[in-house]
Design an enzyme around this catalytic site. Structure first.
Site, PDB file in Angstrom:
ATOM      1  N   SER A 119       0.819  -1.215   0.000  1.00  0.00           N
ATOM      2  CA  SER A 119       0.000   0.000   0.000  1.00  0.00           C
ATOM      3  C   SER A 119       0.854   1.266   0.000  1.00  0.00           C
ATOM      4  O   SER A 119       0.324   2.366   0.050  1.00  0.00           O
ATOM      5  CB  SER A 119      -0.931   0.005   1.217  1.00  0.00           C
ATOM      6  N   HIS A 140      -1.705  -2.386  -6.465  1.00  0.00           N
ATOM      7  CA  HIS A 140      -2.296  -2.163  -5.148  1.00  0.00           C
ATOM      8  C   HIS A 140      -3.824  -2.238  -5.195  1.00  0.00           C
ATOM      9  O   HIS A 140      -4.478  -1.327  -5.681  1.00  0.00           O
ATOM     10  CB  HIS A 140      -1.825  -0.808  -4.593  1.00  0.00           C
ATOM     11  N   GLU A 152      -4.409   0.538  -7.957  1.00  0.00           N
ATOM     12  CA  GLU A 152      -3.336   1.461  -8.320  1.00  0.00           C
ATOM     13  C   GLU A 152      -2.237   0.633  -8.975  1.00  0.00           C
ATOM     14  O   GLU A 152      -1.713  -0.302  -8.358  1.00  0.00           O
ATOM     15  CB  GLU A 152      -2.758   2.150  -7.069  1.00  0.00           C
ATOM     16  N   ASN A 190      -3.425   6.721  -0.837  1.00  0.00           N
ATOM     17  CA  ASN A 190      -3.053   6.803   0.586  1.00  0.00           C
ATOM     18  C   ASN A 190      -2.257   8.064   0.900  1.00  0.00           C
ATOM     19  O   ASN A 190      -2.289   8.557   2.028  1.00  0.00           O
ATOM     20  CB  ASN A 190      -2.285   5.550   1.019  1.00  0.00           C
TER      21      ASN A 190
END
Length: 283
Positions: A119, A140, A152, A190
């Protein structure tokens, strides 16, 4: 290149979810974990999802059985030698990941692609442990994998264009909507989400508003489906703190400093829902 067999390393929540969507797309899947009990738990999670899908009329009994048939479990890393594309979904620890990638490099066939579900850790650094950095990429997925549409796809420093495009196409084949990301700490989603949660913790710590009002404000005012502090408790404050420290350490930027309240809760062992207490208390 043609992908027929996908290897998934890690049979936890993310790994079993990735195995499920890969099998749903018609691929043969080899799911590997360190111990047989973990492998069985991962296979059981997919089976439960299939039972629910049949109950709700989303899949026929035949379709569910065929999907389960396409997933095999193993504890032997060597079994991934036949995989065309390997997705790693293990613990977020760079040293352990690099050790795994070095082993995969020796086991996997020459043309195989190695992808990480990290992540936010460096794809470039993982790739450096192999002799095929151009064939290492980030992939991801978001939790829960069977439900969340986003993937991602992250380009490491040496990731070849054709491998990047292949991974984008594979994501779509697995029923996902990929976004293209150039490697940076925490990638794109994130990188935006985690500082927002951290800022919510600062707002709480400074006594600006209560946890309930912070979350209600973001849900009603920003149209978020869940408030940032409730989301933090769901993800796990221990996990979030580790991610925040990665972002702060990698960038050296003080704006990413983890909130002291978050650190205090983690030190107290209050990680959120999984421990019964975090920003909120759970019955």
């Amino acid at each position: 290149m043609e992908i027929k067999t996908i290897g998934v390393i890690g049979a936890g929540t993310m790994g079993s979810g990735i195995a499920q969507v890969a099998a749903e797309a018609g691929f043969k899947v080899i799911m590997r974990d360190l111990e047989e009990q973990f492998v069985q738990r991962g296979l059981a999670a997919v089976e439960r999802n299939m039972d629910r899908a049949v109950e709700k009329g989303k899949k026929s009994q035949t379709e569910a059985a065929a999907l389960l048939e396409r997933i095999s479990g193993t504890t032997r890393l060597e079994d991934l030698g036949e995989a065309d594309f390997v997705i790693e979904a293990i613990i977020e620890n760079m040293a352990i990941k690099k050790e795994l990638y070095a082993k995969l490099d020796a086991i996997c066939k020459e043309g195989a692609v190695l992808a990480s579900n990290t992540s936010g850790l460096s794809i470039t650094e993982m790739a450096s442990a192999t002799g095929r950095p151009q064939r290492v990429v980030g992939m991801h997925f978001f939790n829960p994998v069977p439900v969340m549409k986003l993937v991602e796809v992250i380009r490491g420093f040496d990731t070849a264009d054709e491998i990047f495009e292949l991974t984008m196409a594979l994501s779509r084949e697995m029923g996902k909507e990929p976004i293209a990301v150039n490697e940076a700490p925490l990638f794109a989603v994130n990188r935006i989400l985690v500082p927002m949660i951290n800022e919510a913790a600062f707002v709480l710590m400074e006594g600006v508003a209560s946890a309930e009002d912070i979350d209600r404000g973001m849900m009603l005012g920003a149209n978020h489906p869940i408030g940032p502090l409730a989301l933090a408790d769901l993800v796990g404050l221990d996990v979030l703190l580790a991610v925040m420290e990665t972002l702060h350490g990698e960038t050296g930027d003080s704006k990413y400093r983890p909130c002291p309240l978050m650190r205090k809760l983690v030190r107290a062992g209050h990680y959120g829902r999984k421990t019964g207490r975090g920003f909120y208390t759970y019955g």
